[in-house]
Design a protein around this motif. Sequence first.
Motif, PDB file in Angstrom:
ATOM      1  N   VAL A   1       0.777  -1.277   0.064  1.00  0.00           N
ATOM      2  CA  VAL A   1       0.014   0.157  -0.012  1.00  0.00           C
ATOM      3  C   VAL A   1       0.820   1.221   0.027  1.00  0.00           C
ATOM      4  CG1 VAL A   1      -1.648   1.473   1.559  1.00  0.00           C
ATOM      5  CG2 VAL A   1      -1.988  -1.119   1.160  1.00  0.00           C
TER       6      VAL A   1
ATOM      7  N   SER B   1       1.024   4.154  -2.903  1.00  0.00           N
ATOM      8  CA  SER B   1       0.930   5.483  -2.546  1.00  0.00           C
ATOM      9  C   SER B   1       2.047   6.835  -3.106  1.00  0.00           C
ATOM     10  CB  SER B   1       0.654   5.655  -0.961  1.00  0.00           C
ATOM     11  OG  SER B   1       1.948   5.573  -0.383  1.00  0.00           O
TER      12      SER B   1
ATOM     13  N   SER C   1      -3.081   7.551   3.436  1.00  0.00           N
ATOM     14  CA  SER C   1      -3.247   6.127   3.691  1.00  0.00           C
ATOM     15  C   SER C   1      -3.108   5.602   5.060  1.00  0.00           C
ATOM     16  CB  SER C   1      -2.266   5.299   2.453  1.00  0.00           C
ATOM     17  OG  SER C   1      -1.093   5.401   3.172  1.00  0.00           O
TER      18      SER C   1
ATOM     19  N   LEU D   1      -7.637   5.593  -2.579  1.00  0.00           N
ATOM     20  CA  LEU D   1      -7.272   4.740  -1.682  1.00  0.00           C
ATOM     21  C   LEU D   1      -7.808   3.291  -1.786  1.00  0.00           C
ATOM     22  CD1 LEU D   1      -8.311   7.446   1.351  1.00  0.00           C
ATOM     23  CD2 LEU D   1      -5.799   6.605   0.666  1.00  0.00           C
TER      24      LEU D   1
ATOM     25  N   ALA E   1      -5.584   0.536   0.365  1.00  0.00           N
ATOM     26  CA  ALA E   1      -5.531   1.094   1.452  1.00  0.00           C
ATOM     27  C   ALA E   1      -6.803   0.769   2.293  1.00  0.00           C
ATOM     28  CB  ALA E   1      -5.491   2.475   1.631  1.00  0.00           C
TER      29      ALA E   1
END
Length: 443
Positions: free
Chosen positions: A88, A92, A111, A145, A150
């Motif tokens: 994740v 990001s 996140s 997201l 996330a």
Amino acid sequence: MKIAFIVDRFPVLSETFVINQITGLIDRGHEVHIYGKQTDDNKLHPDVEKYKLIERTRYLPEIPKDYLWRLFNVLYLFAKNFSKFYPVLLRSLNIFKYGKRAASLRLFYSSLPFLNAPQYDIIHCQFGRQAVCKFGPYTYEGVVLREIGAVTGKLITTFRGYDISWYVQKYGERVYDELFEKGDFFYTNCEFFRQRAIQLGCDANKIVVHGSGIDCDRFTFKARYPDASGLIRIATTGRLIEKKGIEYAIRAVGEVVKVYPHIEFNIIGDGELKEHFINVIKELDIVDKVHLKGWRNQKEIISILDQTHIFVAPSVTASDGNQDAPVNTLKEAMAMGLPVIGTLHGGIPELVEDGVSGFLVPERDASAIARKLIYLIEHPETWQQMGLSGRKQVETHYDINKLNSELVEIYQQVSGNDNLHSSVEKTLVSSTSPKYIQVSRHK
């Protein structure tokens, strides 16, 4: 079900509609987590403490303004969380895909509150801006997201007002293209905004009207009669911003006092136009008639409205395009039996039936408001029937208990029904509210 609410700031006293939905879901046995920015509001809705909503809230961390310090902090947090959440966090930071959102490190920070979050059935973005915002410095973006992993779940977005009016005018009519493509389902709080979303490109089969409700049991109906003293009390509730149109109500009172000087106008709320309103009140020489009450909690608002005879909701389309739905403060006043004066604006005509539960006047027309105020002052025998009609309208179409049960059905159908629109439509058409039947005709 497990449900994530993505909001802006939480808790916000003026956004009781969010709290009403959260508590309704909790009462029905669902697990709700809230994601938003911290607020500095001193006054809180009583349900925030009663339901321990702060304990359910995960806040966006403070993002350092200095980029080097921000980068250093990201390196530390990345190393700290790498073993469990590296996929994740790496996504990001993908500047090739997410551009400035990743390069500024804001997507990384957004996140963080979701790390260790459960798998959600529903991700509910309470405003379109929270679903797809690419511009605000401190905000969640539900679409992105979910894309980076996330958060998981079906994405539902509500359009409530400024996000489908001001936000579109500011950032362009293509601002929601990505959301309309990737979002699972949408609803608006009035037909006026549903049609706006469809015009902007939302699939008509993926969007319905689901009203914003109030707890009618908290707002006791009382038939209105003139005081023995002859004093007529008028009130309005809302932020002191252009969209609420409060200046036109103030100027209307300035006209009315020339004919009926024994009146009192209480304005509940605060905002950027407070000083301007103070100057207008002085200019009109009605300082003893108009009172700026500031923010009040729900109990205090009810106490003021309980002593009020007429309620005014003079919303206007602001110069930046911002518009209102059928505002909850107006519903609350109607539930308490107050005859009301609203404007031909946004979703308000879907709430107020002209000449039945109140009156509707053109936007920005102080004289029209004044004429209706004078009519009501001169015809107090109409107050009770208007109040009864308003109470019935709110109970039938905007009772939060009915609406929260419908919301659960929407969630269930979005999370697991392939024939989504027809199922949700069937749920809404079965409601006692004719507005839902109207929505079903727009296939």
